[in-house]
Design a protein around this motif. Structure first.
Motif, short mmCIF file in Angstrom:
data_model
loop_
_atom_site.label_atom_id
_atom_site.label_comp_id
_atom_site.label_asym_id
_atom_site.label_seq_id
_atom_site.Cartn_x
_atom_site.Cartn_y
_atom_site.Cartn_z
N ASN A 1 2.57 31.77 133.14
CA ASN A 1 2.81 30.33 133.06
C ASN A 1 1.89 29.72 132.00
O ASN A 1 0.68 29.59 132.23
CB ASN A 1 2.58 29.68 134.43
N LYS A 2 2.44 29.32 130.87
CA LYS A 2 1.62 28.84 129.76
C LYS A 2 0.91 27.53 130.08
O LYS A 2 -0.16 27.26 129.54
CB LYS A 2 2.50 28.66 128.52
N GLN A 3 1.51 26.70 130.93
CA GLN A 3 0.91 25.41 131.24
C GLN A 3 -0.39 25.53 132.04
O GLN A 3 -1.30 24.73 131.89
CB GLN A 3 1.91 24.53 132.02
N ARG A 4 -0.47 26.55 132.88
CA ARG A 4 -1.62 26.68 133.77
C ARG A 4 -2.48 27.90 133.47
O ARG A 4 -3.54 28.08 134.07
CB ARG A 4 -1.11 26.76 135.22
N ARG A 5 -2.03 28.74 132.55
CA ARG A 5 -2.65 30.04 132.34
C ARG A 5 -4.13 29.95 131.98
O ARG A 5 -4.97 30.65 132.56
CB ARG A 5 -1.89 30.80 131.26
N ASN A 6 -4.48 29.10 131.02
CA ASN A 6 -5.87 29.02 130.57
C ASN A 6 -6.81 28.61 131.69
O ASN A 6 -7.88 29.18 131.87
CB ASN A 6 -5.99 28.04 129.40
N THR A 7 -6.39 27.60 132.47
CA THR A 7 -7.20 27.14 133.59
C THR A 7 -7.36 28.24 134.64
O THR A 7 -8.45 28.45 135.18
CB THR A 7 -6.58 25.90 134.24
N LEU A 8 -6.26 28.94 134.91
CA LEU A 8 -6.31 30.00 135.91
C LEU A 8 -7.20 31.15 135.46
O LEU A 8 -8.00 31.68 136.25
CB LEU A 8 -4.89 30.51 136.19
N PHE A 9 -7.09 31.54 134.20
CA PHE A 9 -7.93 32.62 133.69
C PHE A 9 -9.42 32.24 133.80
O PHE A 9 -10.24 33.04 134.23
CB PHE A 9 -7.59 32.95 132.23
N PHE A 10 -9.74 31.03 133.39
CA PHE A 10 -11.15 30.60 133.47
C PHE A 10 -11.63 30.61 134.92
O PHE A 10 -12.72 31.11 135.22
CB PHE A 10 -11.33 29.20 132.88
N THR A 11 -10.82 30.05 135.81
CA THR A 11 -11.21 29.98 137.22
C THR A 11 -11.42 31.36 137.82
O THR A 11 -12.42 31.62 138.50
CB THR A 11 -10.14 29.23 138.03
N LEU A 12 -10.49 32.27 137.54
CA LEU A 12 -10.56 33.61 138.13
C LEU A 12 -11.74 34.41 137.58
O LEU A 12 -12.33 35.23 138.28
CB LEU A 12 -9.25 34.35 137.89
N PHE A 13 -12.08 34.18 136.31
CA PHE A 13 -13.23 34.89 135.74
C PHE A 13 -14.55 34.23 136.14
O PHE A 13 -15.58 34.90 136.20
CB PHE A 13 -13.12 34.95 134.22
N PHE A 14 -14.52 32.95 136.41
CA PHE A 14 -15.74 32.22 136.78
C PHE A 14 -16.19 32.57 138.19
O PHE A 14 -17.39 32.56 138.48
CB PHE A 14 -15.49 30.71 136.66
N ILE A 15 -15.24 32.90 139.06
CA ILE A 15 -15.56 33.19 140.46
C ILE A 15 -16.07 34.63 140.58
O ILE A 15 -15.37 35.57 140.23
CB ILE A 15 -14.32 33.02 141.35
N PRO A 16 -17.31 34.82 141.05
CA PRO A 16 -17.79 36.19 141.27
C PRO A 16 -16.94 36.91 142.32
O PRO A 16 -16.45 36.30 143.27
CB PRO A 16 -19.22 35.97 141.79
N GLY A 17 -16.77 38.19 142.14
CA GLY A 17 -16.04 38.99 143.13
C GLY A 17 -14.58 39.21 142.81
O GLY A 17 -13.91 40.02 143.47
N THR A 18 -14.05 38.52 141.81
CA THR A 18 -12.64 38.72 141.45
C THR A 18 -12.49 40.00 140.61
O THR A 18 -13.40 40.37 139.87
CB THR A 18 -12.10 37.53 140.64
N PRO A 19 -11.36 40.68 140.72
CA PRO A 19 -11.14 41.94 139.98
C PRO A 19 -10.85 41.68 138.50
O PRO A 19 -9.70 41.61 138.07
CB PRO A 19 -9.95 42.57 140.69
N LYS A 20 -11.89 41.55 137.72
CA LYS A 20 -11.74 41.15 136.32
C LYS A 20 -11.11 42.24 135.46
O LYS A 20 -10.57 41.95 134.38
CB LYS A 20 -13.09 40.70 135.77
N ASP A 21 -11.19 43.49 135.90
CA ASP A 21 -10.61 44.58 135.12
C ASP A 21 -9.09 44.43 135.01
O ASP A 21 -8.53 44.49 133.91
CB ASP A 21 -10.95 45.94 135.75
N ILE A 22 -8.44 44.21 136.15
CA ILE A 22 -6.98 44.08 136.10
C ILE A 22 -6.58 42.78 135.40
O ILE A 22 -5.57 42.73 134.70
CB ILE A 22 -6.36 44.15 137.52
N LEU A 23 -7.38 41.73 135.55
CA LEU A 23 -7.09 40.47 134.85
C LEU A 23 -7.12 40.67 133.34
O LEU A 23 -6.30 40.11 132.60
CB LEU A 23 -8.09 39.40 135.26
N THR A 24 -8.07 41.49 132.87
CA THR A 24 -8.17 41.76 131.44
C THR A 24 -6.95 42.53 130.95
O THR A 24 -6.39 42.23 129.89
CB THR A 24 -9.45 42.55 131.14
N TYR A 25 -6.53 43.52 131.72
CA TYR A 25 -5.36 44.31 131.33
C TYR A 25 -4.09 43.47 131.37
O TYR A 25 -3.24 43.56 130.48
CB TYR A 25 -5.22 45.55 132.22
N VAL A 26 -3.96 42.64 132.41
CA VAL A 26 -2.76 41.79 132.52
C VAL A 26 -2.72 40.77 131.38
O VAL A 26 -1.64 40.38 130.92
CB VAL A 26 -2.73 41.10 133.90
#
Length: 238
Positions: free
Chosen positions: A139-164
């Protein structure tokens, strides 16, 4: 009317794709076994790692950046020992900077890698189900905010987020500007803990590590809720 030559070409393409995936799996298994395991064991020996840093000078910094990039690229290598080792050997501030540089380099390699080979490259490390659970990041409208939020929160699986991220059309520069500073909370808690161990403050190190575990557990729960909240109405990843 059928075209044997075209059918043969399609068959060859499928076989080549299958062979490529097998090669990817074997390659990353070899890297993990012969490089990843010894790397984690090495960094997990604080005194030996610090001695190596002192003996290598500036080259140890460059080598560590390469270690972090490798950890991002080969997703099965755990990042926590490296981050704590960075804090122990380089201090919390310098260690955090080196981790961020290595993570940025590794992220660039991952995104370019996935964009060249496609979703099959992601499936080397992650199941299709896990990949599909993040389809809302298209979703291009929300993607940037979601990426920042998910990377900012400790404990999230950042490896799969990077690949996705490689499966989306987000600009590489935008991706780095969003995720590099967002990684700071997760990394600096580990480097602070490692730094405390380095100066012999065991009590503070244990306290920071315990708080980090609690925050990471909460972050993982929050990540799962964000995924569930955004999953409905999202589009699949082809």
């Amino acid at each position: 009317m059928q075209h044997p030559h075209r059918e043969l070409t399609e068959l060859q393409r499928k076989r080549l794709a299958a062979a490529s995936i097998v090669i990817f799996i074997v390659f990353f298994a070899v890297i993990f076994w012969f490089v990843g395991r010894p790397l984690v064991q090495f960094v997990s020996q604080p005194e030996a790692f610090r001695d190596w840093v002192d003996s290598m000078g500036v080259w140890s910094r460059l080598a560590f950046i390469g270690m972090m990039a490798l950890q991002i690229f080969v997703a099965v290598i755990p990042g926590e020992p490296l981050e704590m080792g960075a804090g122990y050997a380089f201090g919390s501030i310098q260690g955090t900077v080196l981790c961020l540089l290595g993570a940025a380099l590794g992220s660039i390699l991952v995104v370019l890698f996935v964009r060249y080979f496609g979703v099959k490259a992601v499936e080397v490390f992650f199941s299709r189900e896990k990949i599909q659970s993040l389809r809302f990041l298209q979703n291009k409208q929300r993607r940037n905010t979601l990426f920042f939020t998910l990377f900012f929160i400790p404990g999230t699986p950042k490896d799969i987020l990077t690949y996705v991220a490689g499966l989306t059309d987000i600009r590489l520069g935008t991706w780095l500007l969003i995720t590099t500073p967002a990684r700071i909370p997760s990394i600096i808690t580990s480097t602070i803990s490692g730094d405390a161990l380095g100066v012999g403050n065991l009590t503070f190190a244990i306290l920071v590590f315990g708080v980090t575990l609690l925050i990471s557990a909460g972050g993982l729960i929050m990540y799962q809720r964000i995924c569930r909240a955004n999953e409905e109405g999202s589009h699949g990843i082809d």
